[in-house]
Each structure stands twice: as structure tokens, then as C-alpha cells.
Scaffold this active site. Structure first.
Site, mmCIF file in Angstrom:
data_model
loop_
_atom_site.group_PDB
_atom_site.id
_atom_site.type_symbol
_atom_site.label_atom_id
_atom_site.label_comp_id
_atom_site.label_asym_id
_atom_site.label_seq_id
_atom_site.Cartn_x
_atom_site.Cartn_y
_atom_site.Cartn_z
ATOM 1 N N LYS A 177 0.583 -1.007 -0.013
ATOM 2 C CA LYS A 177 0.352 -0.439 0.031
ATOM 3 C C LYS A 177 0.682 1.582 -0.043
ATOM 4 O O LYS A 177 0.472 2.032 -0.004
ATOM 5 C CB LYS A 177 -0.882 0.429 1.109
ATOM 6 N N ASP A 178 2.091 1.371 0.188
ATOM 7 C CA ASP A 178 3.022 1.873 -0.011
ATOM 8 C C ASP A 178 2.569 3.208 -1.653
ATOM 9 O O ASP A 178 3.043 3.842 -1.384
ATOM 10 C CB ASP A 178 4.309 2.049 0.547
#
Length: 452
Positions: free
Chosen positions: A44-45
Site C-alpha cells: 500500500k506504500d
């Protein structure tokens, strides 16, 4: 010098690692895109940073503003990283089924965390969607990112995850499988891969209690499909705009238990400490084994790191409370409880006197007789004593071979105590077992009594 300007520049370019033991029953190669190498230990970064950059570019997010998001934890971490570097305030809403570790990590990054009830509809004013939306209207200079419908989410994976997979597999990828939550990963990555080769199969992993699979197959949004589940990070009770159902070839549902158990296997057998949904993804792949051929190359894309779940799937008590682990102890539990795990044997050519000395020094009641790595027999404390008492002077110098019994039975570390009882008898007081690393252990009657 190779120095990054800030932590955001380390996002992406994660390694591809081949799986072996947990996929031993499959006919083809399976590799994993290990997204835990991102700085926030999550895939999700990628989309967190992309959403921030796009929001900055078109003025939705202004200097000194507040980032608001509803998150299961990982997207929050990606956004928090960007906020730390760029100077934004963060407020995250999350559901009470998420692990405490996720809340603590977000707070450690300077974010405010509001925990909302899980078992309410998305429209309920208490839901984590509704609370995030309300806060964005109440707080000046704030922006709700809404990862579910924010198409920068899937665009991030189209621009980075997809090209990386294609390059790392030299274009040989035939299948990609990944858990589906917001839909950004599967839709963005899947679109890129299918543009390179339309024959690539894109498989999504869903969970029981989620609407995705039935909607994909029938076009019906069935509220009867929605019920509480434990698996984190995948499945939904809504249809996010990021889910491009036309890209996905198949949804496979995986139970809460199978996902949790497989996550633990990945840690123990592959050395990969990963999140709940990673276990679900691999479990789903094993359920699809009949669809695979020897020449296939499957890429499993995973979401996050196992450190987020130390109090849950990596906690034996938590697992047993939910029936995910057998309540009955197994041989590997006995090994873990042994204070002295040393495995020592004696050669058949050694004298009985040497055997007695060794047993006294180590407080052994029984010992295997070995030739190199092979067990060729066993000796029992009572046999040694009776043999010496019969003729103390002569028998002490005789060889162990003259009094040894048959070798101790070899058993699996996964054997339950009830099964083990069939091997432990008056005549045979111990067994030998070998763990996954190849280390041998002697498990005796005393070890069982200690465990019980």
C-alpha cells in the site's frame, strides 16, 4: 554515493522470491512478489504515495492540510510515510477487527486513529467510511482520500507493480494471484500484464462474507453474502470503483482458517513472515492447482508483513480460541517444551561402561545407537543396569551392540499425542523425530508427562 533523498524514494522495486515447500503439490513454478520490502512493509506504500502526489498536483491536498482516510492499516501507513516527509496531519478511521499492532504503528507515525465498529453497514454513520467522510467535511483544509474509489490507487500499480513483475519474470508470467480488497492491486497490475500478454490469467482471492465472487460471476450484489469474517485486508461489503471486474478472470474464496494456517506455514517453511491475506492468496492458489500446467509461472502478490499480526495469527492462544489450531498437542509442541533438546547417540562399538557414563552425565534414561547419521538400535537405562549387575567386572567392557534393542521409531513432528501413544510403550519408551531444518530430537515418556 547511492543515497536516497527521503524514505519515499525507497518505495517499489521489491524482490521476487520463489516458493518451494508450501507449493510442493503444484506442477509449476510459483514466485512471490515480496512487498514487505517497501519502507512501510506493505504494497500500500505504492498507492499511498501516488494518491498524495496526484492530490497535490490538482489542488485537492494543500500545504499544511490534513489527510483523512478509512483504512485497515496498511494504506494508512503509506499515507503516513508521505505525511511525515511532506508535513501533513493524518487522521485515520479503522475497524475494530483490525490487529492492535496496526493501530499502534499508525500512532507511532504520528497519526490520529479512530476505531469504528465492524458489524455495521457502510452507510451507518458509525462505519469507518462514514466517519472519514464526515470528518473531511468538518475539518478545514482536509481531504478524504477514499482509497476504494480513488483511481490513483490502481494507477499506481499499473505504473509500478505491473511493469516490475513483467521485467522480473522476463515476460514469462502466466498467472497472477492476489487478495482483493480495494481492488487497486489486482486491477492496475492485471491491466498492465494483460496489455503485454492477453493470455495472462488474473485470479483474485476473496473471503467468505464478501460480495466479490458472486458479483463477478452473476452481476448480482447479494447482501445475503455479507456477514462478519476474521481475515484482514481482503473482501468487501461494497463494490469499490477500483475493482475492474473485466480484468479479473476468476475469484477464489478462502476460509479464515485456511488463510491463517497458510500464513504460519509460509513463516515456518519458507522463512517469509507475512500478513493474513498472504496466507489466503497461497491457500487460494493451492485450491486452484488443477488449473495449472508444468510450463506455467505463477506470481503471488502479497500485501503486508506478519509483524502486524503477532497478537493474532502468530499467537497460538488466539488461533486455538477460534479453532484454527488443533487443541491437541503435537510432537513439535513437545520439542518446544524440552529444556535440553540435545540429541546424543552412542556407537554400537562403544563399551557398556561408556554408555553408562554418558547416560549419567546427561541424565538420559534411553539413548539411540547410531552409526554416523543412521540409527541402528537403542539402549534403555534398565537394560544397562541389569546387564552390569549380572557381571559387573566383565560386562562393563562389552560393547553396546550386545545389549541394544531395535531402533526407536521415527515419527513426524506433526503427529498428535494420541497418535504418539501408539508408539510409546513399556518396551519402547521413546521416539525420534526430525524438524524441518533437519535437526533430530529424542522424545521420551518423560517429555510427554512434562507437557501434560
Amino acid at each position: 554515493m547511492d543515497i536516497k533523498n527521503n524514505i519515499l524514494e525507497t518505495i517499489g522495486n521489491t524482490p521476487m522470491v520463489e516458493l518451494h515447500k508450501v507449493v510442493a503439490g503444484l506442477p509449476c513454478r510459483v514466485v512471490m512478489k515480496v512487498e514487505t520490502f517497501n519502507p512501510g512493509h506493505s504494497i500500500k506504500d505504492r498507492m499511498g504515495l501516488k494518491m498524495v502526489l496526484d492530490a497535490e498536483a490538482d489542488g485537492r491536498l494543500k500545504p499544511g492540510g490534513t489527510i483523512i482516510e478509512c483504512t485497515s492499516g496498511n494504506t494508512g501507513m503509506g499515507l503516513a510515510l508521505a505525511a511525515c516527509v511532506k508535513g501533513y496531519r493524518c487522521i485515520f478511521t479503522t475497524s475494530d477487527k483490525q490487529s492492535k499492532e496496526k493501530f499502534d504503528i499508525l500512532r507511532a507515525m504520528g497519526a490520529e486513529v479512530i476505531v469504528c465498529p465492524t458489524n455495521v453497514t457502510p452507510e451507518d454513520p458509525r462505519s469507518y467510511y462514514s466517519v472519514a467522510e464526515r470528518l473531511s467535511k468538518e475539518i478545514p483544509n482536509s481531504y478524504w482520500f477514499n482509497q476504494y474509489d480513488n483511481l490513483s490507487n490502481r494507477q499506481a500499480h499499473y505504473e509500478s507493480t505491473g511493469p516490475e513483475i513483467w521485467k522480473q519474470t522476463d515476460g514469462k508470467v502466466t498467472h497472477m494471484i492476489v487478495g482483493v480488497g480495494t481492488g487497486g492491486t489486482i486491477s492496475g497490475t492485471g491491466r498492465y500484464l494483460k496489455e503485454q500478454n492477453p493470455e495472462v490469467k488474473i485470479w483474485g482471492v476473496d473471503t467468505y462474507g464478501s460480495v466479490f465472487k458472486k458479483y463477478h460471476e452473476t452481476g448480482e450484489f447479494d447482501e445475503k453474502e455479507i456477514y462478519p469474517y476474521i481475515t484482514e485486508g481482503i473482501g468487501e461489503d461494497i463494490l469499490p470503483k477500483n475493482v475492474d471486474f473485466s480484468i479479473i478472470d476468476h475469484f477464489e474464496k478462502v476460509t479464515d482458517k485456511d488463510g491463517a494456517v497458510m500464513a504460519r506455514r509460509l513463516a515456518q517453511e519458507e522463512g517469509l513472515l507475512l500478513g493474513y491475506s498472504a496466507g489466503s492468496a497461497v491457500a487460494g492458489l493451492l485450491q486452484m492447482k488443477d488449473e495449472l500446467k508444468p510450463d506455467d509461472l505463477v506470481v503471488v502478490v502479497i500485501h503486508d508483513h506478519g509483524s502486524r499480526y503477532v497478537g493474532k495469527i502468530y499467537n497460538d492462544d488466539w488461533m486455538r480460541e477460534r479453532g484454527f489450531l488443533d487443541t491437541e498437542l503435537r510432537v513439535n509442541d513437545l520439542i518446544a517444551l524440552k529444556k535440553d533438546a540435545a540429541f546424543a547417540g552412542i556407537e554400537p562399538s562403544a563399551s557398556v561402561r561408556e554408555a553408562l557414563k554418558m547416560m549419567k552425565e546427561h541424565a538420559f534414561s534411553q539413548m539411540p545407537v547410531v552409526e554416523g547419521e543412521k540409527s541402528v538400535g537403542s539402549i534403555i537405562e534398565t537394560d544397562v543396569l541389569n546387564f552390569l549387575l549380572a557381571n559387573p567386572m566383565d560386562n562393563a567392557e562389552k560393547t553396546v551392540k550386545e545389549i541394544m534393542r531395535e531402533p526407536f521409531p521415527e515419527v513426524s513432528t506433526e503427529m498428535t499425542l494420541s497418535e504418539l501413544g501408539k508408539h510409546i510403550t513399556k518396551e519402547n519408551p521413546a521416539v525420534v523425530t526430525t524438524d524441518r531444518s533437519g535437526r533430530k530430537y529424542l522424545v521420551s515418556q518423560y517429555d510427554i508427562l512434562q507437557a501434560i
